[in-house]
Design an enzyme around this catalytic site. Structure first.
Site, mmCIF file in Angstrom:
data_model
loop_
_atom_site.group_PDB
_atom_site.id
_atom_site.type_symbol
_atom_site.label_atom_id
_atom_site.label_comp_id
_atom_site.label_asym_id
_atom_site.label_seq_id
_atom_site.Cartn_x
_atom_site.Cartn_y
_atom_site.Cartn_z
ATOM 1 N N ALA A 7 0.808 -1.217 0.000
ATOM 2 C CA ALA A 7 0.000 0.000 0.000
ATOM 3 C C ALA A 7 0.844 1.273 0.000
ATOM 4 O O ALA A 7 0.322 2.356 -0.240
ATOM 5 C CB ALA A 7 -0.930 -0.002 1.212
ATOM 6 N N SER A 28 4.477 1.027 -1.211
ATOM 7 C CA SER A 28 5.524 0.864 -2.217
ATOM 8 C C SER A 28 5.368 -0.492 -2.891
ATOM 9 O O SER A 28 4.698 -1.394 -2.370
ATOM 10 C CB SER A 28 6.926 0.980 -1.599
ATOM 11 O OG SER A 28 7.181 -0.114 -0.739
ATOM 12 N N ASP A 35 -1.401 -10.707 -0.981
ATOM 13 C CA ASP A 35 -0.052 -10.765 -0.418
ATOM 14 C C ASP A 35 0.008 -11.566 0.878
ATOM 15 O O ASP A 35 1.011 -12.223 1.164
ATOM 16 C CB ASP A 35 0.550 -9.370 -0.237
ATOM 17 C CG ASP A 35 -0.336 -8.396 0.520
ATOM 18 O OD1 ASP A 35 -1.338 -8.822 1.132
ATOM 19 O OD2 ASP A 35 -0.030 -7.186 0.491
ATOM 20 N N THR A 36 -1.083 -11.562 1.651
ATOM 21 C CA THR A 36 -1.072 -12.352 2.873
ATOM 22 C C THR A 36 -1.047 -13.847 2.569
ATOM 23 O O THR A 36 -0.416 -14.628 3.281
ATOM 24 C CB THR A 36 -2.283 -12.026 3.758
ATOM 25 O OG1 THR A 36 -2.334 -10.612 3.967
ATOM 26 C CG2 THR A 36 -2.191 -12.713 5.100
ATOM 27 N N THR A 68 1.818 -2.747 6.958
ATOM 28 C CA THR A 68 0.841 -1.693 7.188
ATOM 29 C C THR A 68 -0.341 -2.249 7.967
ATOM 30 O O THR A 68 -0.891 -1.598 8.856
ATOM 31 C CB THR A 68 0.372 -1.109 5.845
ATOM 32 O OG1 THR A 68 1.500 -0.562 5.152
ATOM 33 C CG2 THR A 68 -0.664 -0.023 6.043
#
Length: 500
Positions: A16, A18, A249-250, A271
């Site tokens: 979120a 980069s 991504d998780t 984040t």
């Protein structure tokens, strides 16, 4: 055909704040990862709406693929450098395509305020318990189902013929092939948690065209080769395949958890902190819904049973606020100062909606402390201590609740991702959980992305546990033990302040 000894793949990992492209060499006896390109990801406020600059993200991916190809060729690899490409990103956000396949406007950020009040209207229409029974998803106001409901009736929605989540949108631009990868689809609030298919029941009840939702893919599926234009722009062989990975991504980060058995909890900490367990079946009970737990798809039919915790966002936004006010701070020095601060002074609930939007985070933390009758942190170091103790407390609460709700005890907590570099956070999490915390790898997401590609390409074989065995041989996490002076009673006292 014999299996390759190793493959060289590019893992594009978009966060979120980069994005980066990592070059990975993976085989039965090798696991190497190198960052070849990093680029910013900054949302843009326009006309009162917070957008993602998706074309800048796409350019960053293309530049990263070009750099990965150059680096791979320099290492003497075949196929013009790369054997595969995989993309993962954060969840829930999407782009809309028109009948020609063109993007209709920049995707809107999940942190935009357009979904305020929408979740409640959807729940009124469909019933919150019914939704959870079907999807098993934590009710968060930015879930895709609520974003689409907020867009209903807009010109963009009227013109839309296809919705693609962000990793699938970028894969479409690379290959010309449309589809939706399963692990990310499971975050939308529109996937049936039991069948692993789009919920035609919910889609019909909301009045949406079933064709808006692309066919599903699973991690390891081949999406397609690069288009001629992309190959020319990046200097890659046009036959290099783009592969579906755990595009949430998780999901990739959980693949990258170096667990030795099933008795573990994980925290994918960046984040956001995604805190939970890996299960074989979803937990769809009313108690699970009320506790705010979600059931998302993982690799090889696993379920990521987790809770979304606000994560290091509070710290990141505080650092940005101080920078904007002309008071820049060195994070490492600030963390060292925070570690020397007295503990158990003030705590906030990081999941309170007041902390979700961008803005002056230290002021919001101070206001929260005043509101519940706690001391306001008197320095930046005290503010950081407050934020990290609050986050550790939220981690511990989620780990404890997940065990109770799933009937799945754990012996260790694996904390992976960028937060594993934060020694104070790792130690506080061990203290609050009363369990050992194994921190690392930092690059769990990119490693998980690369491992799935390598298995799809035949360089490694086996089940999820076999991928983790390979991780064990090549990564060395750091272990944090609960400190004896950090009593469960003291942490329970902090929790009681928030409950009161």
């Amino acid at each position: 055909m014999s299996r390759p000894q190793s493959v060289t793949v590019a893992a594009a990992d978009l966060g979120a704040s980069s994005g980066r492209v990592m070059l990975a060499r993976v085989g039965r006896d090798v696991l190497e990862l190198t960052e070849v390109h990093r680029f910013p990801n900054e949302p843009i406020q326009l006309g009162g709406t917070l957008h993602w600059d998706v074309l800048a993200l796409y350019r960053g991916v293309l530049d990263g693929l070009r750099a990965a190809g150059r680096a791979a060729r320099a290492g003497g690899t075949p196929r013009q450098g790369l054997d595969g490409i995989g993309i993962d990103s954060w969840a829930v956000d999407y782009g809309l395509l028109d009948a020609t396949g063109a993007l209709i406007g920049n995707p809107i950020s999940y942190r935009d305020r357009r979904t305020e009040g929408v979740m409640e209207r959807v729940h009124e229409q469909l019933g919150v318990a019914r939704l959870y029974t079907i999807t098993g998803l934590q009710n968060l106001p930015f879930n895709t189902i609520y974003q689409l409901a907020a867009a209903h009736g807009t010109p963009a929605a009227a013109a839309a013929r296809r919705m693609l989540l962000l990793p699938d949108l970028l894969a479409y631009w690379l290959t010309g092939r449309q589809g939706t990868e399963l692990t990310n689809a499971s975050t939308t609030g529109l996937l049936d948690a039991r069948s692993g298919t789009w919920s035609t029941e919910l889609i019909a009840a909301l009045g949406w065209d079933q064709q808006l939702f692309a066919p599903l893919r699973r991690p390891g599926d081949t999406i397609g080769p690069l288009t001629v234009d992309v190959a020319a722009h990046t200097g890659l062989d046009p036959t290099v395949p783009v592969l579906a990975v755990g595009s949430h991504d998780t999901a990739s980060a959980v693949v990258g958890v170096p667990a030795g058995d099933e008795r573990f909890a994980y925290i994918s900490c960046g984040t956001w902190s995604l805190v939970g367990l890996e299960l074989s079946e979803p937990v769809l009970t009313e108690a699970s819904r009320k506790a705010g737990f979600t059931n998302e798809a993982g690799l090889d039919g696993t379920v990521r049973y987790l809770r979304n915790v606000m994560g290091q966002w509070l710290l990141q936004e505080s650092m940005r606020t101080w920078q904007a006010h002309g008071e820049p701070a060195d994070l490492a020095a600030l963390l060292a100062e925070a570690a020397a601060q007295p503990g158990f002074v003030s705590v906030v609930d990081p999941d309170d909606p007041v902390f979700l939007p961008p803005g002056d985070m230290p002021a919001r933390v101070a206001d929260y402390c005043r509101r519940i009758g706690q001391p306001v942190p008197a320095s930046r170091a005290a503010m950081v201590r407050c934020i990290l103790e609050s986050l550790a407390l939220a981690h511990a609460r989620a780990v404890r609740q997940a065990q109770d709700l799933a009937g799945h005890p754990v012996d260790v907590v694996h904390l992976v991702g960028g937060g594993s570099r934060n020694e104070l956070l790792c130690q506080l999490t061990a203290d609050a959980c009363g369990l050992p915390v194994t921190a690392g790898p930092v690059e769990a997401t990119a490693l998980g992305n690369a491992l799935v590609q390598a298995r799809a390409l035949g360089a490694i074989t086996g089940e999820l546990r076999d991928l983790r065995t390979l991780l064990h041989r090549h990564v060395t996490p750091r272990r944090y033990l609960p400190r004896s002076g950090q009593s469960a009673t003291a942490w329970a006292g902090l929790a009681a302040r928030l409950a009161g």
